[in-house]
Design an enzyme around this catalytic site. Structure first.
Site, short mmCIF file in Angstrom:
data_model
loop_
_atom_site.label_atom_id
_atom_site.label_comp_id
_atom_site.label_asym_id
_atom_site.label_seq_id
_atom_site.Cartn_x
_atom_site.Cartn_y
_atom_site.Cartn_z
N ARG A 38 64.72 36.03 29.21
CA ARG A 38 64.13 37.14 29.97
C ARG A 38 63.21 37.97 29.06
O ARG A 38 62.33 38.68 29.54
CB ARG A 38 65.23 38.01 30.59
CG ARG A 38 64.71 39.23 31.34
CD ARG A 38 65.67 39.80 32.38
NE ARG A 38 67.02 39.97 31.91
CZ ARG A 38 67.44 40.94 31.08
NH1 ARG A 38 66.60 41.85 30.63
NH2 ARG A 38 68.71 41.01 30.71
N TYR A 91 45.27 43.75 49.01
CA TYR A 91 46.34 42.89 49.51
C TYR A 91 47.46 43.75 50.12
O TYR A 91 47.84 44.77 49.55
CB TYR A 91 46.86 42.02 48.36
CG TYR A 91 48.14 41.32 48.68
CD1 TYR A 91 48.20 40.40 49.73
CD2 TYR A 91 49.31 41.58 47.98
CE1 TYR A 91 49.38 39.76 50.05
CE2 TYR A 91 50.49 40.94 48.28
CZ TYR A 91 50.52 40.04 49.33
OH TYR A 91 51.70 39.42 49.65
N ASP A 163 42.96 43.64 40.14
CA ASP A 163 43.51 42.38 40.64
C ASP A 163 42.33 41.44 40.86
O ASP A 163 41.52 41.64 41.76
CB ASP A 163 44.27 42.66 41.95
CG ASP A 163 44.94 41.40 42.50
OD1 ASP A 163 44.50 40.29 42.16
OD2 ASP A 163 45.89 41.54 43.28
N LYS A 188 48.02 31.40 43.32
CA LYS A 188 46.77 31.03 43.99
C LYS A 188 45.97 30.08 43.10
O LYS A 188 46.41 28.97 42.85
CB LYS A 188 46.00 32.32 44.32
CG LYS A 188 46.88 33.43 44.93
CD LYS A 188 47.46 33.01 46.24
CE LYS A 188 48.39 33.97 46.97
NZ LYS A 188 48.99 35.11 46.39
#
Ligand SMILES: Cc1ncc(COP(=O)(O)O)c(C=O)c1O
Length: 370
Positions: A38, A91, A163, A188
């Protein structure tokens, strides 16, 4: 060692053994090795090196999704009393985070229409912590002229986040536009095959440790198998993007000339309001477009159901073409008023143009429109 693998090994180890306690203490204190995945993982770090390099920053961090990248990096720099100015046309998930979640934490969030430049400058002038932009926007492909806004925000000592998912690192260079933290949903174009859920932030070293610490605690790190697939996708990114760009331009022109299509939103069309900015700011116009059909919600649903090659699905940026109605999924969580303000109508279709033969795609669109 006489030879090494040419593809990175997938290191699935969640934890790492130490020869001595002193070594362990050194890793905990100085991040000089691995202790727990992590925190850091060798396969994930391989992808981070590549992403930093292709976006031109000193560092990158990999996340379990685009939303994990966005929320973690925003939270890393905002606290009660902080202020974020953002563009209304973004978005839907990011909009929900900024419009609904952050105000509950005592953070001031101000949405400005991307057409309203005066609004941006006057809010920036009052002072802010973060300027958050997305260009091209989802789903109307508006292009924000980033450099002057970033310069204004920097004069107020604010951070600029962008973004750049729709552009990919090939069609746009945010670092050259003054962006401090560039964000990608790697689900994407970077992954490119509709088979991973992932995100990245790219930034210089002065910001990376703060975000790394938040990723470690919030926990939205990428997993090693996804990291391997992301790296594999990135190897063909440039080639795929060239084909996405070409196909989308051809299809946008076809749709613009079709009598059943009311309007096409594609920055590579001269009719697009941001064509000139896109030409200046981008290296390619991208593989995403949206259009409105001359019909109502039911008629648009029928069009979607009649598509045969293009798949009715949410998401974007993969090799195969996908279409959706933003009103029913990506932007379904927005109130009708918020959708109207963002210009998302009942007959709007968003198309992620894949890398198939463009003639087949046009044939499919034509028969569904007919
Ligand atoms: C522009 C943009 N940014 C961020 C996201 C969120 O990414 P993810 O679904 O990987 O969390 C999306 C998702 O569609 C998006 O279109």
């Amino acid at each position: 060692m006489k030879s090494t693998p040419i593809t990175p090994p997938i290191c699935l180890s969640a934890t790492y053994k130490f020869a001595s306690s002193d070594d362990l203490i050194d890793v905990v204190q100085n991040r000089s090795g691995h202790i727990y995945s992590r925190w850091d993982n060798p396969t994930i770090q391989e992808t981070e090196k590549v992403m930093a390099e292709i976006e031109g920053y000193q560092s990158a961090l990999a996340f379990s999704s685009g939303m994990a990248a966005i929320s973690t990096s925003i939270l890393a720099f905002l606290e009660k009393g902080g202020k974020i100015v953002y563009q209304r046309q973004i978005y839907g998930g990011t909009f929900e985070l900024l419009n609904d979640f952050l105000p509950r934490l005592g953070i001031e969030t101000i949405a400005i229409d991307c057409d309203n430049l005066e609004g941006f400058y006057s809010e920036i002038e009052k002072g802010l912590t973060i300027l958050y932009l997305e260009t091209p926007t989802n789903p109307l492909l508006r292009i924000v002229d980033v450099k002057p806004l970033a310069d204004a925000a920097h004069r107020k000592n604010a951070l600029v986040m962008l973004d750049s998912t729709f552009a990919s690192p090939i069609n746009q260079r945010p670092k050259d536009l003054g962006v401090d933290i560039t964000i990608h949903s790697a689900t994407k174009y970077l992954g490119g095959h509709h088979d991973i859920t992932a995100g990245y932030i790219c930034c210089d070293n002065e910001f990376v440790n703060v975000i790394w610490n938040y990723r470690k605690i919030i926990g939205g790190v990428m997993d090693p198998l996804t990291a391997f697939l992301a790296l594999r996708g990135i190897q063909t990114l440039e080639l795929r993007i060239q084909r996405h760009n070409d196909n989308a331009q051809t299809i946008a022109q076809f749709l613009e000339n079709h009598k059943k299509v009311k309007i096409v939103h594609y920055p590579g069309l001269k009719s697009h309001p941001d064509y000139e900015v896109a030409k200046r700011q981008m290296n390619g116009f991208g593989g995403m477009l949206s259009f409105e059909i001359n019909t109502d919600f039911e008629g648009t649903k029928k069009f979607m159901d009649n598509l045969k090659i293009i798949t009715l699905a949410t998401s974007l940026g993969g090799v195969s073409s996908l279409a959706n109605q933003p009103i029913t999924n990506t932007h379904a969580a927005l109130s009708p008023e918020a959708r109207a303000k963002a210009g998302i109508s009942e007959s709007l279709v968003r198309l992620s143009v894949g890398i198939e033969n463009p003639e087949l795609l046009i044939k499919d669109l034509k028969q569904a429109l007919d």
